[in-house]
Design a protein around this motif. Structure first.
Motif, PDB file in Angstrom:
ATOM      1  N   ARG A 154       3.460   0.373 -11.781  1.00 38.95           N
ATOM      2  CA  ARG A 154       2.288   0.539 -10.903  1.00 38.95           C
ATOM      3  C   ARG A 154       1.191  -0.458 -11.257  1.00 38.95           C
ATOM      4  O   ARG A 154       0.557  -1.030 -10.360  1.00 38.95           O
ATOM      5  CB  ARG A 154       1.740   1.963 -10.973  1.00 38.95           C
ATOM      6  N   ARG A 214      -0.169  -3.162  -8.630  1.00 38.65           N
ATOM      7  CA  ARG A 214      -1.609  -3.242  -8.306  1.00 38.65           C
ATOM      8  C   ARG A 214      -2.127  -4.653  -8.553  1.00 38.65           C
ATOM      9  O   ARG A 214      -2.878  -5.201  -7.748  1.00 38.65           O
ATOM     10  CB  ARG A 214      -2.413  -2.231  -9.125  1.00 38.65           C
ATOM     11  N   THR A 234       1.394   4.213  -3.244  1.00 35.48           N
ATOM     12  CA  THR A 234       1.047   5.626  -3.092  1.00 35.48           C
ATOM     13  C   THR A 234       2.282   6.520  -2.987  1.00 35.48           C
ATOM     14  O   THR A 234       2.145   7.731  -2.884  1.00 35.48           O
ATOM     15  CB  THR A 234       0.167   5.841  -1.841  1.00 35.48           C
ATOM     16  N   ASP A 235       3.469   5.930  -3.041  1.00 34.75           N
ATOM     17  CA  ASP A 235       4.719   6.681  -2.909  1.00 34.75           C
ATOM     18  C   ASP A 235       5.177   7.155  -4.287  1.00 34.75           C
ATOM     19  O   ASP A 235       5.602   6.355  -5.119  1.00 34.75           O
ATOM     20  CB  ASP A 235       5.787   5.788  -2.264  1.00 34.75           C
ATOM     21  N   ASP A 236       5.114   8.458  -4.512  1.00 37.77           N
ATOM     22  CA  ASP A 236       5.526   9.014  -5.808  1.00 37.77           C
ATOM     23  C   ASP A 236       7.014   8.853  -6.073  1.00 37.77           C
ATOM     24  O   ASP A 236       7.459   8.967  -7.206  1.00 37.77           O
ATOM     25  CB  ASP A 236       5.137  10.490  -5.899  1.00 37.77           C
ATOM     26  N   GLU A 281       0.835  -1.206   0.000  1.00 42.33           N
ATOM     27  CA  GLU A 281       0.000   0.000   0.000  1.00 42.33           C
ATOM     28  C   GLU A 281       0.868   1.253   0.000  1.00 42.33           C
ATOM     29  O   GLU A 281       0.550   2.236  -0.672  1.00 42.33           O
ATOM     30  CB  GLU A 281      -0.955  -0.027   1.184  1.00 42.33           C
ATOM     31  N   GLU A 282       1.967   1.202   0.731  1.00 39.83           N
ATOM     32  CA  GLU A 282       2.875   2.352   0.797  1.00 39.83           C
ATOM     33  C   GLU A 282       3.538   2.621  -0.552  1.00 39.83           C
ATOM     34  O   GLU A 282       3.550   3.761  -1.017  1.00 39.83           O
ATOM     35  CB  GLU A 282       3.923   2.095   1.868  1.00 39.83           C
TER      36      GLU A 282
END
Length: 101
Positions: free
Chosen positions: A79, A83, A55-57, A51-52
């Motif tokens: 990504r 996912r 969402t980590d750009d 999850e981190e």
């Protein structure tokens, strides 16, 4: 969610052990069962880490390659793969995704 889970050696070791260049292209159907055979706290760590990084750009192909030796052509492809892997490991996706390339 735990702070900076991706820095946890156990999270990094999961990628090195199960998603590296040698095993990342295997699609035996055992990875989900293997992960879920560990303690709940470890499964939670891996889930939080996924999850981190999703969402980590700052987490992109170069970081993934450092963990696994697998190259991705761009952030979008990586990504999508992550996912799909999350859906396989923690959802109801029927089979383990294979890295692009």
């Amino acid at each position: 969610m735990a702070e900076n889970v991706q820095a946890d050696p156990r999270f990094r070791d999961f990628f090195r052990a199960y998603l590296d260049l040698e095993r990342g292209y295997e699609n035996t159907g055992h990875l989900r069962r293997t992960l879920w055979s560990f303690r709940d706290s470890y499964v939670d760590l891996i889930r939080s880490g996924f999850e981190e990084i999703l969402t980590d750009d700052d987490f992109g192909p170069a970081e993934y390659e450092r963990l696994t030796d697998i190259e991705f052509p761009d952030r979008q492809t990586l990504r999508a793969y992550l996912r799909d892997m999350y859906a396989y490991l923690f959802g109801d996706a029927p089979e383990q995704p294979i890295p692009a390339g």
